[in-house]
Design a protein around this motif. Structure first.
Motif, PDB file in Angstrom:
ATOM      1  N   PHE A   1       0.818  -1.211   0.000  1.00 58.97           N
ATOM      2  CA  PHE A   1       0.000   0.000   0.000  1.00 58.97           C
ATOM      3  C   PHE A   1       0.854   1.263   0.000  1.00 58.97           C
ATOM      4  CE2 PHE A   1      -3.575  -2.743   1.441  1.00 58.97           C
ATOM      5  CZ  PHE A   1      -4.475  -2.387   0.451  1.00 58.97           C
ATOM      6  N   HIS A   2       1.963   1.236   0.730  1.00 58.15           N
ATOM      7  CA  HIS A   2       2.877   2.389   0.719  1.00 58.15           C
ATOM      8  C   HIS A   2       3.423   2.603  -0.694  1.00 58.15           C
ATOM      9  CE1 HIS A   2       5.968   5.229   1.876  1.00 58.15           C
ATOM     10  NE2 HIS A   2       6.872   4.444   1.308  1.00 58.15           N
ATOM     11  N   ALA A   3       3.827   1.534  -1.352  1.00 58.36           N
ATOM     12  CA  ALA A   3       4.393   1.646  -2.695  1.00 58.36           C
ATOM     13  C   ALA A   3       3.372   2.185  -3.684  1.00 58.36           C
ATOM     14  CB  ALA A   3       4.912   0.288  -3.162  1.00 58.36           C
ATOM     15  N   LEU A   4       2.119   1.786  -3.547  1.00 62.06           N
ATOM     16  CA  LEU A   4       1.080   2.195  -4.489  1.00 62.06           C
ATOM     17  C   LEU A   4       0.439   3.535  -4.145  1.00 62.06           C
ATOM     18  CD1 LEU A   4      -0.636  -1.260  -5.076  1.00 62.06           C
ATOM     19  CD2 LEU A   4       1.037  -0.089  -6.542  1.00 62.06           C
TER      20      LEU A   4
ATOM     21  N   HIS B   1      12.141   5.713  -5.901  1.00 63.38           N
ATOM     22  CA  HIS B   1      10.809   5.163  -6.182  1.00 63.38           C
ATOM     23  C   HIS B   1      10.919   3.684  -6.557  1.00 63.38           C
ATOM     24  CE1 HIS B   1       8.293   8.687  -5.774  1.00 63.38           C
ATOM     25  NE2 HIS B   1       9.040   9.386  -6.622  1.00 63.38           N
ATOM     26  N   VAL B   2      11.889   3.370  -7.397  1.00 57.39           N
ATOM     27  CA  VAL B   2      12.114   1.979  -7.800  1.00 57.39           C
ATOM     28  C   VAL B   2      12.449   1.132  -6.577  1.00 57.39           C
ATOM     29  CG1 VAL B   2      13.685   0.461  -9.093  1.00 57.39           C
ATOM     30  CG2 VAL B   2      12.701   2.488 -10.198  1.00 57.39           C
ATOM     31  N   ALA B   3      13.252   1.674  -5.671  1.00 56.69           N
ATOM     32  CA  ALA B   3      13.631   0.933  -4.462  1.00 56.69           C
ATOM     33  C   ALA B   3      12.412   0.628  -3.595  1.00 56.69           C
ATOM     34  CB  ALA B   3      14.676   1.715  -3.674  1.00 56.69           C
ATOM     35  N   VAL B   4      11.465   1.561  -3.502  1.00 57.14           N
ATOM     36  CA  VAL B   4      10.246   1.335  -2.717  1.00 57.14           C
ATOM     37  C   VAL B   4       9.416   0.217  -3.362  1.00 57.14           C
ATOM     38  CG1 VAL B   4       8.057   2.366  -1.969  1.00 57.14           C
ATOM     39  CG2 VAL B   4      10.181   3.662  -1.747  1.00 57.14           C
ATOM     40  N   LEU B   5       9.283   0.258  -4.688  1.00 57.24           N
ATOM     41  CA  LEU B   5       8.553  -0.801  -5.392  1.00 57.24           C
ATOM     42  C   LEU B   5       9.250  -2.147  -5.246  1.00 57.24           C
ATOM     43  CD1 LEU B   5       7.672   1.238  -8.586  1.00 57.24           C
ATOM     44  CD2 LEU B   5       6.004   0.254  -6.988  1.00 57.24           C
TER      45      LEU B   5
ATOM     46  N   HIS C   1       8.233  -5.827  -3.335  1.00 51.74           N
ATOM     47  CA  HIS C   1       8.271  -6.992  -4.226  1.00 51.74           C
ATOM     48  C   HIS C   1       7.311  -6.857  -5.408  1.00 51.74           C
ATOM     49  CE1 HIS C   1      10.893  -8.962  -1.366  1.00 51.74           C
ATOM     50  NE2 HIS C   1       9.999  -8.709  -0.414  1.00 51.74           N
ATOM     51  N   LEU C   2       6.947  -5.616  -5.738  1.00 52.50           N
ATOM     52  CA  LEU C   2       6.085  -5.384  -6.893  1.00 52.50           C
ATOM     53  C   LEU C   2       6.881  -5.375  -8.192  1.00 52.50           C
ATOM     54  CD1 LEU C   2       3.736  -2.712  -5.340  1.00 52.50           C
ATOM     55  CD2 LEU C   2       3.084  -5.023  -6.059  1.00 52.50           C
ATOM     56  N   ILE C   3       8.177  -5.067  -8.084  1.00 59.62           N
ATOM     57  CA  ILE C   3       9.063  -5.130  -9.242  1.00 59.62           C
ATOM     58  C   ILE C   3      10.313  -5.911  -8.871  1.00 59.62           C
ATOM     59  CG2 ILE C   3       8.245  -2.972 -10.296  1.00 59.62           C
ATOM     60  CD1 ILE C   3      10.862  -1.685  -9.342  1.00 59.62           C
ATOM     61  N   VAL C   4      10.963  -6.407  -9.897  1.00 61.18           N
ATOM     62  CA  VAL C   4      12.215  -7.144  -9.734  1.00 61.18           C
ATOM     63  C   VAL C   4      13.284  -6.376 -10.510  1.00 61.18           C
ATOM     64  CG1 VAL C   4      13.405  -9.316 -10.199  1.00 61.18           C
ATOM     65  CG2 VAL C   4      10.990  -9.330  -9.549  1.00 61.18           C
ATOM     66  N   LYS C   5      14.425  -6.165  -9.883  1.00 54.43           N
ATOM     67  CA  LYS C   5      15.520  -5.446 -10.525  1.00 54.43           C
ATOM     68  C   LYS C   5      16.664  -6.415 -10.764  1.00 54.43           C
ATOM     69  CE  LYS C   5      17.539  -2.161  -8.139  1.00 54.43           C
ATOM     70  NZ  LYS C   5      17.935  -0.886  -7.531  1.00 54.43           N
ATOM     71  N   ARG C   6      17.277  -6.302 -11.930  1.00 54.20           N
ATOM     72  CA  ARG C   6      18.428  -7.148 -12.238  1.00 54.20           C
ATOM     73  C   ARG C   6      19.472  -6.314 -12.959  1.00 54.20           C
ATOM     74  NH1 ARG C   6      18.957  -9.082 -17.448  1.00 54.20           N
ATOM     75  NH2 ARG C   6      17.215  -8.578 -18.820  1.00 54.20           N
ATOM     76  N   ALA C   7      20.714  -6.742 -12.832  1.00 52.68           N
ATOM     77  CA  ALA C   7      21.817  -6.055 -13.505  1.00 52.68           C
ATOM     78  C   ALA C   7      22.083  -6.712 -14.852  1.00 52.68           C
ATOM     79  CB  ALA C   7      23.062  -6.110 -12.641  1.00 52.68           C
ATOM     80  N   GLU C   8      22.288  -5.865 -15.832  1.00 55.91           N
ATOM     81  CA  GLU C   8      22.735  -6.327 -17.138  1.00 55.91           C
ATOM     82  C   GLU C   8      23.836  -5.370 -17.574  1.00 55.91           C
ATOM     83  OE1 GLU C   8      20.715  -6.450 -21.382  1.00 55.91           O
ATOM     84  OE2 GLU C   8      20.007  -8.078 -20.083  1.00 55.91           O
ATOM     85  N   GLY C   9      25.070  -5.803 -17.371  1.00 63.69           N
ATOM     86  CA  GLY C   9      26.194  -4.890 -17.601  1.00 63.69           C
ATOM     87  C   GLY C   9      26.136  -3.767 -16.584  1.00 63.69           C
ATOM     88  N   ARG C  10      26.190  -2.541 -17.078  1.00 60.75           N
ATOM     89  CA  ARG C  10      26.122  -1.382 -16.176  1.00 60.75           C
ATOM     90  C   ARG C  10      24.692  -0.914 -15.929  1.00 60.75           C
ATOM     91  NH1 ARG C  10      30.288   2.945 -18.449  1.00 60.75           N
ATOM     92  NH2 ARG C  10      28.340   4.041 -18.162  1.00 60.75           N
TER      93      ARG C  10
END
Length: 138
Positions: free
Chosen positions: A16-19, A55-59, A63-72
């Motif tokens: 709810f905080h994220a949304l 904002h991305v960190a809050v999402l 666990h509403l978004i998944v972040k992954r590294a691809e190169g830089r």
């Protein structure tokens, strides 16, 4: 591993905080459509790259978004499993409120104690003019 549908209180609070912020809802919408880099997302908003990262960190914490590294680059995409769990939670809230409203409607439809039911004897609201003249002339 089977993921449970039930969300903990902490997970519910994070979702709810994220949304609660339009920018985060928009980021989520964009990442549902397709995976995007954080820098590409940042170009879409009138704020700093660091603000978009927050904002991305809050999402991500919700666990509403998944972040992954691809190169830089850091790529983000929506997590459909968590979105489904949040949707199921909201559906349960909707079901709870609909049942309460249905019970309230049923209570309001019941006649008040001591009130005659519609169509009971002594109800003169449906007499015609002919009925009235016949009873008056008798």
């Amino acid at each position: 591993m089977v993921v449970g549908i039930e969300l903990s209180d902490d997970e519910i609070d994070r979702v709810f905080h994220a949304l609660a912020t339009a920018t985060r809802r928009d980021i989520l919408r964009r990442t549902i459509e397709r995976e995007q880099s954080v820098s590409a997302l940042a170009r879409e908003y009138d704020m700093s790259f660091a603000a978009v990262q927050k904002h991305v960190a809050v999402l991500e914490a919700a666990h509403l978004i998944v972040k992954r590294a691809e190169g830089r680059e850091r790529l983000v995409r929506a997590d459909p499993a968590m979105i489904a769990r949040a949707r199921a939670l909201l559906a349960r809230y909707e079901e709870l409120w609909r049942s309460r409203i249905d019970r309230l409607d049923a209570l309001l439809a019941e006649p008040a104690p001591g009130t005659p039911a519609s169509g009971a004897s002594g109800d003169t609201t449906h007499r015609t003019d002919t009925d009235r003249t016949d009873t008056q002339g008798a």
